[in-house]
Design a protein around this motif. Structure first.
Motif, PDB file in Angstrom:
ATOM      1  N   SER A  38       0.823  -1.218   0.000  1.00  0.00           N
ATOM      2  CA  SER A  38       0.000   0.000   0.000  1.00  0.00           C
ATOM      3  C   SER A  38       0.852   1.262   0.000  1.00  0.00           C
ATOM      4  CB  SER A  38      -0.955  -0.004   1.194  1.00  0.00           C
ATOM      5  OG  SER A  38      -1.956  -0.986   1.013  1.00  0.00           O
ATOM      6  N   ALA A  39       2.076   1.189   0.505  1.00  0.00           N
ATOM      7  CA  ALA A  39       2.970   2.356   0.474  1.00  0.00           C
ATOM      8  C   ALA A  39       3.306   2.717  -0.973  1.00  0.00           C
ATOM      9  CB  ALA A  39       4.239   2.054   1.260  1.00  0.00           C
ATOM     10  N   ASP A  40       3.689   1.724  -1.762  1.00  0.00           N
ATOM     11  CA  ASP A  40       4.039   1.963  -3.160  1.00  0.00           C
ATOM     12  C   ASP A  40       2.809   2.417  -3.946  1.00  0.00           C
ATOM     13  OD1 ASP A  40       6.023   2.087  -5.110  1.00  0.00           O
ATOM     14  OD2 ASP A  40       5.565   0.095  -5.887  1.00  0.00           O
ATOM     15  N   ILE A  41       1.668   1.798  -3.695  1.00  0.00           N
ATOM     16  CA  ILE A  41       0.434   2.187  -4.384  1.00  0.00           C
ATOM     17  C   ILE A  41       0.099   3.641  -4.074  1.00  0.00           C
ATOM     18  CG2 ILE A  41      -2.055   1.774  -4.544  1.00  0.00           C
ATOM     19  CD1 ILE A  41      -1.461  -1.193  -3.935  1.00  0.00           C
ATOM     20  N   SER A  42       0.267   4.057  -2.811  1.00  0.00           N
ATOM     21  CA  SER A  42      -0.035   5.438  -2.420  1.00  0.00           C
ATOM     22  C   SER A  42       0.830   6.431  -3.181  1.00  0.00           C
ATOM     23  CB  SER A  42       0.168   5.612  -0.915  1.00  0.00           C
ATOM     24  OG  SER A  42      -0.736   4.809  -0.187  1.00  0.00           O
ATOM     25  N   ARG A  43       2.082   6.094  -3.393  1.00  0.00           N
ATOM     26  CA  ARG A  43       2.963   6.984  -4.164  1.00  0.00           C
ATOM     27  C   ARG A  43       2.568   7.021  -5.642  1.00  0.00           C
ATOM     28  NH1 ARG A  43       6.797   4.383  -0.659  1.00  0.00           N
ATOM     29  NH2 ARG A  43       7.331   2.855  -2.280  1.00  0.00           N
ATOM     30  N   GLN A  44       1.986   5.934  -6.123  1.00  0.00           N
ATOM     31  CA  GLN A  44       1.610   5.870  -7.529  1.00  0.00           C
ATOM     32  C   GLN A  44       0.310   6.614  -7.828  1.00  0.00           C
ATOM     33  OE1 GLN A  44       1.728   1.586  -7.634  1.00  0.00           O
ATOM     34  NE2 GLN A  44       3.688   1.534  -8.722  1.00  0.00           N
ATOM     35  N   VAL A  45      -0.632   6.624  -6.869  1.00  0.00           N
ATOM     36  CA  VAL A  45      -1.935   7.264  -7.116  1.00  0.00           C
ATOM     37  C   VAL A  45      -2.145   8.538  -6.302  1.00  0.00           C
ATOM     38  CG1 VAL A  45      -3.009   5.108  -7.844  1.00  0.00           C
ATOM     39  CG2 VAL A  45      -3.132   5.781  -5.436  1.00  0.00           C
ATOM     40  N   GLY A  46      -1.372   8.749  -5.242  1.00  0.00           N
ATOM     41  CA  GLY A  46      -1.302  10.046  -4.598  1.00  0.00           C
ATOM     42  C   GLY A  46      -2.312  10.413  -3.549  1.00  0.00           C
ATOM     43  N   SER A  47      -3.438   9.685  -3.416  1.00  0.00           N
ATOM     44  CA  SER A  47      -4.455  10.097  -2.446  1.00  0.00           C
ATOM     45  C   SER A  47      -5.100   8.887  -1.768  1.00  0.00           C
ATOM     46  CB  SER A  47      -5.538  10.928  -3.131  1.00  0.00           C
ATOM     47  OG  SER A  47      -6.444  10.086  -3.832  1.00  0.00           O
ATOM     48  N   PRO A  48      -5.710   9.109  -0.587  1.00  0.00           N
ATOM     49  CA  PRO A  48      -6.376   8.004   0.125  1.00  0.00           C
ATOM     50  C   PRO A  48      -7.510   7.381  -0.677  1.00  0.00           C
ATOM     51  CG  PRO A  48      -6.115   9.923   1.550  1.00  0.00           C
ATOM     52  CD  PRO A  48      -5.752  10.362   0.173  1.00  0.00           C
ATOM     53  N   GLY A  49      -8.302   8.227  -1.325  1.00  0.00           N
ATOM     54  CA  GLY A  49      -9.435   7.704  -2.090  1.00  0.00           C
ATOM     55  C   GLY A  49      -9.002   6.818  -3.227  1.00  0.00           C
ATOM     56  N   TRP A  50      -7.978   7.247  -3.967  1.00  0.00           N
ATOM     57  CA  TRP A  50      -7.512   6.451  -5.104  1.00  0.00           C
ATOM     58  C   TRP A  50      -6.790   5.191  -4.639  1.00  0.00           C
ATOM     59  CZ3 TRP A  50     -10.245   7.274  -9.013  1.00  0.00           C
ATOM     60  CH2 TRP A  50     -10.663   8.558  -9.363  1.00  0.00           C
ATOM     61  N   LEU A  51      -6.181   5.228  -3.456  1.00  0.00           N
ATOM     62  CA  LEU A  51      -5.606   4.003  -2.878  1.00  0.00           C
ATOM     63  C   LEU A  51      -6.703   2.952  -2.691  1.00  0.00           C
ATOM     64  CD1 LEU A  51      -3.459   2.289  -1.309  1.00  0.00           C
ATOM     65  CD2 LEU A  51      -4.113   3.582   0.736  1.00  0.00           C
ATOM     66  N   LEU A  52      -7.839   3.375  -2.136  1.00  0.00           N
ATOM     67  CA  LEU A  52      -8.956   2.442  -1.940  1.00  0.00           C
ATOM     68  C   LEU A  52      -9.536   1.986  -3.275  1.00  0.00           C
ATOM     69  CD1 LEU A  52     -10.783   4.151   1.070  1.00  0.00           C
ATOM     70  CD2 LEU A  52      -9.314   2.124   1.131  1.00  0.00           C
ATOM     71  N   VAL A  53      -9.592   2.897  -4.254  1.00  0.00           N
ATOM     72  CA  VAL A  53     -10.111   2.533  -5.580  1.00  0.00           C
ATOM     73  C   VAL A  53      -9.251   1.437  -6.214  1.00  0.00           C
ATOM     74  CG1 VAL A  53     -10.384   3.366  -7.966  1.00  0.00           C
ATOM     75  CG2 VAL A  53     -11.327   4.689  -6.062  1.00  0.00           C
ATOM     76  N   VAL A  54      -7.926   1.548  -6.082  1.00  0.00           N
ATOM     77  CA  VAL A  54      -7.028   0.525  -6.626  1.00  0.00           C
ATOM     78  C   VAL A  54      -7.382  -0.845  -6.042  1.00  0.00           C
ATOM     79  CG1 VAL A  54      -4.648  -0.328  -6.592  1.00  0.00           C
ATOM     80  CG2 VAL A  54      -5.113   2.055  -7.181  1.00  0.00           C
TER      81      VAL A  54
END
Length: 499
Positions: A38-54
């Protein structure tokens, strides 16, 4: 009362009930990924909402694929699973290319990675176990590669050897280990979620994350050709690229299909276990990310040390002790995950050998009714993959299996897409075959998976060229091997495996 296991000489024992099969699905999926990626995903999408969307996209893709595979599993409840489906839908070559890639990298590389992951977290408790504490210091082979044996690598090799040996002793021992460790690690993940939400709740983190749910900012990662999630198109590319992390963390759900020859009432239990196992794991993965977001601000998730998001969350709940607590939980998780991977993988090679497309010895079962030679060859190759190191530009060392797994994530996605296309192909080619279970929402739901996964795949090939095209080369190395094995084993296939 569940049916008693069947056993006949020279055949598999049908000893996996619905609970066992579901535990194999869930246990093979939950490794160390959910605690880190989730750390790498957060850097790739930039926001909490998009982290959950992924993670939601990953959940929908995984569940859709599992429900579609259920039709194939109920039609052909034989050892080998996905290899058999591709063989029957397209040709033996396509089945072999999948099985070859599975053996060369997908299954064995994952086994190697999970084994060393176990060792690294053991090192949190016992610092002498380290990837940099060498028994044999790196020996350079070329300018880019070396071989070494560190204490962590040794533990990884020993873990592979132990679990391989245990699984040669019969299905009963393998499933007992799988059930115990899957139940334990599922409980640990549930505990992390509940404690994170109930005790780790941070008003500041909740305000930052959920008050700015869709705001893209802070530390952002280049997702290809200079793009970041700061632009709308960059965000779209980032979501697709992030799937390499989340889909890999949720992978191996298909391993139950390899063991279909050992499942009691497989026409019912394999599709049900695919559904139950994937629903359970995806729900836990989504909730785990909610737990991360209520305990840690998004920038803290992006920049956490060694990407250990779960450890940082546990440290909020248990200050100063989180790292050790999560190390124990992840060791349990990786031990159980590797047991499932080792147990299931050998059944695919067994099916290939029965078709004359793998080492002949692998086509037999030992006295305990398991493919011992398949287990041994898989174990040897996985252990060998632990040893090679890559040499980075700064002179530090990486692991070859990590690069190989990165390369074949896109290739694995190709095989998933092809297998679900196989549902459509077999409806046309073999319309009269019995289908005790039919793919949920056919044809719309399987078609949506094919479209969604293809879009992700195209983005990866365009924007992540360095890590996708090599995967195709790895797959294509199987073409000459296929023709070699077909020629050298001409007339020697053992026929269809016992079911």
């Amino acid at each position: 009362m569940s049916p008693s296991p069947e056993s006949t000489n020279g055949k598999f024992i049908r000893g996996l009930g619905l609970l066992d099969s579901t535990m194999l699905v869930a246990g093979s999926m939950i490794g160390s990924g959910i605690f880190i990626v989730s750390a790498d995903i957060s850097r790739q999408v930039g926001s909490p909402g998009w982290l959950l969307v992924v993670w939601i996209i990953t959940g929908l893709l995984t569940l859709t694929a599992a429900l579609s595979y259920g039709e194939l599993a109920a039609m052909m409840p034989k050892a080998g699973g996905q290899y058999v489906y591709l063989r029957e839908a397209f040709s033996p070559l396509w089945g072999f290319l999948y099985g070859w890639t599975l053996f060369l990298v997908i299954q064995t590389g994952t086994i190697a990675a999970v084994a060393v992951g176990f060792a690294k977290f053991l090192g949190v408790i016992w610092p002498k176990i380290s990837i940099d504490n060498y028994i044999i210091a790196p020996i350079r082979i070329t300018s880019g590669y070396a071989i070494s044996l560190s204490t962590a690598q040794l533990v990884g090799v020993l873990l592979i050897a132990l679990l391989t040996f245990m699984n040669t002793r019969g299905l009963k021992l393998g499933k007992i280990v799988q059930n115990i460790f899957t139940i334990t690690k599922t409980g640990s993940l549930i505990a992390l979620i509940l404690l994170g939400i109930l005790l780790g709740w941070s008003a500041d983190a909740v305000h930052i994350n959920f008050g700015n749910l869709w705001h893209v900012g802070g530390t952002l990662q280049d997702v290809g050709q200079g793009l970041t999630a700061a632009t709308a198109f960059g965000l779209f590319v980032g979501i697709c690229v992030a799937q390499t992390n989340s889909l890999f963390a949720a992978d191996a759900w298909n391993n139950i299909t390899f063991t279909a020859g050992e499942v009691i009432n497989p026409r019912r239990n394999v599709p049900l276990s695919l559904a139950f196992g994937t629903i359970l794991v995806i729900a836990l993965y989504l909730l785990a990310n909610v737990a991360y977001l209520v305990t840690l601000p998004i920038e803290g998730i992006k920049t956490v040390t060694a990407d250990r998001v779960a450890s940082a969350t546990a440290d909020v709940v248990f200050p100063g002790r989180g790292a050790v607590i999560m190390a124990v939980a992840i060791m349990i998780s990786t031990f159980g995950c590797n047991n499932g991977l080792i147990l299931a993988g050998a059944r695919a090679y067994y099916a290939m050998a029965r078709d004359g497309l793998f080492f002949r010895r692998v086509a037999g079962l030992n006295k305990q009714h398991v493919p011992a030679w398949g287990l041994i060859i898989q174990g040897i190759w996985a252990a060998l993959l632990v040893l090679p190191r890559t040499i980075k530009e700064d002179g530090s060392f990486g692991s070859l299996y990590n690069d190989l797994l990165t390369y074949v994530i896109s290739a694995a996605l190709i095989f998933y897409i092809l297998t679900i296309i196989g549902v459509f192909v077999l409806r046309r080619k073999r319309p009269d075959i019995e289908r005790p279970y039919k793919a949920f929402g056919y044809p719309i739901v399987p078609a949506l998976y094919i479209i969604g996964a293809t879009v992700i795949l195209l983005v990866l090939f365009i924007y992540q060229t360095a890590t996708t095209w090599p995967g195709l080369i790895i797959v294509l190395t199987g073409v000459p091997v296929y023709f070699f094995w077909r020629k050298s084993n001409a007339g020697t296939p053992s026929g269809d495996q016992p079911t």
